[in-house]
Design an enzyme around this catalytic site. Structure first.
Site, PDB file in Angstrom:
ATOM      1  N   TYR A  55     -70.741 -32.371 -31.144  1.00  0.00           N
ATOM      2  CA  TYR A  55     -71.861 -32.154 -32.183  1.00  0.00           C
ATOM      3  C   TYR A  55     -72.032 -30.673 -32.738  1.00  0.00           C
ATOM      4  O   TYR A  55     -72.725 -29.963 -31.816  1.00  0.00           O
ATOM      5  CB  TYR A  55     -73.161 -32.721 -31.923  1.00  0.00           C
ATOM      6  CG  TYR A  55     -73.275 -34.174 -31.758  1.00  0.00           C
ATOM      7  CD1 TYR A  55     -71.955 -34.848 -32.081  1.00  0.00           C
ATOM      8  CD2 TYR A  55     -73.885 -34.709 -30.982  1.00  0.00           C
ATOM      9  CE1 TYR A  55     -71.783 -36.241 -32.210  1.00  0.00           C
ATOM     10  CE2 TYR A  55     -73.903 -36.114 -30.847  1.00  0.00           C
ATOM     11  CZ  TYR A  55     -73.033 -36.938 -31.320  1.00  0.00           C
ATOM     12  OH  TYR A  55     -72.692 -38.299 -31.120  1.00  0.00           O
ATOM     13  N   SER A 202     -76.437 -45.221 -34.970  1.00  0.00           N
ATOM     14  CA  SER A 202     -76.614 -45.433 -36.091  1.00  0.00           C
ATOM     15  C   SER A 202     -77.556 -46.999 -36.380  1.00  0.00           C
ATOM     16  O   SER A 202     -76.986 -47.770 -37.107  1.00  0.00           O
ATOM     17  CB  SER A 202     -75.195 -45.343 -36.885  1.00  0.00           C
ATOM     18  OG  SER A 202     -74.866 -44.098 -36.914  1.00  0.00           O
ATOM     19  N   GLY A 205     -78.129 -47.764 -39.925  1.00  0.00           N
ATOM     20  CA  GLY A 205     -76.959 -47.999 -40.699  1.00  0.00           C
ATOM     21  C   GLY A 205     -76.640 -46.553 -41.400  1.00  0.00           C
ATOM     22  O   GLY A 205     -76.489 -46.541 -42.641  1.00  0.00           O
TER      23      GLY A 205
END
Length: 327
Positions: A55, A202, A205
């Site tokens: 990241y 997630s 979503g």
């Protein structure tokens, strides 16, 4: 904040904080704002912070390291290795070689400024590298005290069983939400059988389940959702029925769709710890408040039926992003 046990000897806050978006994929960085979110998360009882060396690359671990040095919070830190990228590129290679495992771990320890990583994941699994070799390399790091627990990301149930036979796996991290439910078939049952925790990433979503998007939505520069198949205008229009079901239940319970989506995940097992990510205090506080929402068995069943009845349009990632999934 309640706590949950991923395994009997490793507890974390019932909701974690995914830190990826503080470095890339969701628009420009703002380290000051991100640090404020990290501080507030600690104030509200979040102790489980999720990052990865890729990241940024590297920026996210460095940011979290700064937070740990200045705030000195109670924290369980999860980071990952295995996805190798050049700065500014989405293209990736997957490296699980034992030599790379050690190099990556040493580098993450330095960036985070810690002596031991609480939970160290294989971020993506390279099918060409026997999982047994990877687990032996990680087991050596456990023996040396450099990591406390081993995790696997986006792993198939057969590979998980092979890995767990070499050294106990503490947690599996895979995408799981109301519109991504493939893990329910084999992976979640395997985790339950083997006593392994599950960490959904997630869980909202990528924001779609909050009800904030429709077919007219456009994404800003640096937001990778602009290129994801599920976020094309046509696919969002097809998938909006899922959000409508969530909105309806949220209205009945006087809460937000995001809180319903998180409460639904939390209801799926005591070993499940979602890690929604955000760069905004408002959404952080909303997500944490979602841990106090309780769904009845009838509400859960009705939501399951409604969502299962609708096919989800669009793949989770581009072809490049699908590398290493269900490996």
């Amino acid at each position: 904040m309640h706590r949950r046990y991923l395994t009997p000897n490793f507890s974390v806050s019932a909701l974690g904080l995914g830190c990826m978006g503080m470095s890339e994929f969701y628009g420009p960085r703002d380290d000051v704002r991100s640090m404020a979110v990290l501080d507030r998360a600690a104030d509200l009882g979040v102790t489980f912070f999720d990052t990865a060396d890729t990241y940024g690359p590297f920026h996210n671990e460095e940011l979290l390291g700064q937070f740990l040095r200045t705030r000195k919070p109670q924290a369980e830190i999860a980071t990952k290795f295995g996805i190798v990228r050049n700065p500014g590129e989405y293209r990736r290679e997957i490296d699980n070689s034992p030599a790379y495992v050690r190099r990556a771990c040493e580098a993450s320890l330095k960036r985070l400024g810690v002596e031991q990583i609480d939970l160290y994941y294989v971020h993506r699994i390279n099918p060409a590298q026997p999982i047994e070799e990877v687990m032996h390399a990680l087991s050596d790091l456990v023996a040396e005290g450099k990591i406390a627990h081993i995790g696997l990301c986006e792993v198939s149930a057969p590979t998980l069983r092979r890995a767990h036979a070499v050294h106990p796996v503490t947690a599996v991290q895979t995408e799981y939400s109301l519109w991504t439910r493939e893990v329910e078939t084999e992976v979640l049952p395997a985790c339950t059988e083997l006593g392994i925790g599950f960490v959904p990433y997630s869980p909202l979503g990528r924001g779609f389940l909050t009800g904030a998007f429709d077919k007219e939505t456009t994404f800003g520069e640096g937001d990778f959702r602009a290129n994801l198949p599920r976020f094309s205008a046509d696919n969002m229009a097809s998938n909006i029925g899922i959000v409508d079901r969530v909105r309806h239940l949220a209205a009945n319970k006087d809460c937000t769709p995001a809180q319903i989506a998180l409460a639904w995940l939390l209801s799926k097992g005591r070993h499940i710890v979602p890690i929604p990510g955000t760069k905004r205090l408002k959404y952080l506080e909303e997500n944490i408040a979602g841990t106090d929402i309780t769904l009845t068995p009838n509400e859960i069943a009705a939501l399951d039926r409604a969502v299962a009845a609708q096919d989800v349009a669009g793949a989770r990632y581009t072809t490049e992003g699908m590398k290493g999934l269900n490996a």
